[in-house]
Design a protein around this motif. Structure first.
Motif, short mmCIF file in Angstrom:
data_model
loop_
_atom_site.label_atom_id
_atom_site.label_comp_id
_atom_site.label_asym_id
_atom_site.label_seq_id
_atom_site.Cartn_x
_atom_site.Cartn_y
_atom_site.Cartn_z
N VAL A 19 1.51 5.84 6.92
CA VAL A 19 0.08 6.08 6.66
C VAL A 19 -0.31 5.43 5.34
N GLU A 20 0.52 5.61 4.31
CA GLU A 20 0.24 5.00 3.01
C GLU A 20 0.23 3.48 3.11
N GLN A 21 1.15 2.92 3.87
CA GLN A 21 1.19 1.47 4.05
C GLN A 21 -0.08 0.98 4.75
N ASN A 22 -0.53 1.71 5.76
CA ASN A 22 -1.77 1.33 6.46
C ASN A 22 -2.98 1.40 5.53
N VAL A 23 -3.04 2.45 4.71
CA VAL A 23 -4.16 2.59 3.77
C VAL A 23 -4.14 1.45 2.77
N GLN A 24 -2.97 1.12 2.24
CA GLN A 24 -2.87 0.03 1.27
C GLN A 24 -3.25 -1.31 1.92
N ARG A 25 -2.81 -1.52 3.16
CA ARG A 25 -3.13 -2.75 3.88
C ARG A 25 -4.65 -2.86 4.09
N GLN A 26 -5.28 -1.75 4.45
CA GLN A 26 -6.73 -1.75 4.66
C GLN A 26 -7.48 -2.00 3.36
N GLN A 27 -7.00 -1.39 2.27
CA GLN A 27 -7.65 -1.62 0.98
C GLN A 27 -7.52 -3.07 0.54
N THR A 28 -6.35 -3.65 0.75
CA THR A 28 -6.15 -5.06 0.40
C THR A 28 -7.05 -5.96 1.23
N THR A 29 -7.14 -5.68 2.51
CA THR A 29 -8.02 -6.47 3.39
C THR A 29 -9.47 -6.33 2.96
N LEU A 30 -9.88 -5.13 2.62
CA LEU A 30 -11.25 -4.88 2.18
C LEU A 30 -11.55 -5.65 0.90
#
Length: 106
Positions: A19-30
């Motif tokens: 979940v943390e990896q997905n959140v970090q990936r989404q923040q980076t993409t954003l």
């Protein structure tokens, strides 16, 4: 059927990590999208040649008095020398035409 209690904590930890990896990936993409949009969206204005010409003509018109001083001087000189003749028929026609246009009668 036996349940392994020891592996329950490990699986929840694995889920939290994912979940943390997905959140970090989404923040980076954003952040990348925001940075990309900021560089792509630059406002610009272009003035057509017609608008530039219109602007120059407007400035020229504002700078002039609207009076042809050369023509005025010639008429003054002609009046002073007695050479200026008034065509009374043409003057009367134009007065009548002006009044009919002014009052809407023809």
């Amino acid at each position: 059927m036996a349940i392994n209690i020891n592996n329950l904590q490990n699986s929840s930890q694995v889920k939290n990590d994912k979940v943390e990896q997905n959140v970090q990936r989404q923040q980076t993409t954003l952040q990348q999208n925001v940075a990309q949009n900021a560089t792509q969206k630059q406002d610009s204005v272009s003035i057509t040649p017609q608008a530039q010409q219109f602007s120059k003509l407007t400035e020229k018109a504002n700078g002039s008095s609207g009076i042809d001083q050369e023509k005025v001087d010639k008429i003054k000189q002609a009046i002073a020398e007695g050479r200026y003749k008034v065509n009374v028929e043409q003057l009367a026609r134009r007065i009548v035409q002006f009044e009919s246009e002014l009052f809407g009668k023809k």
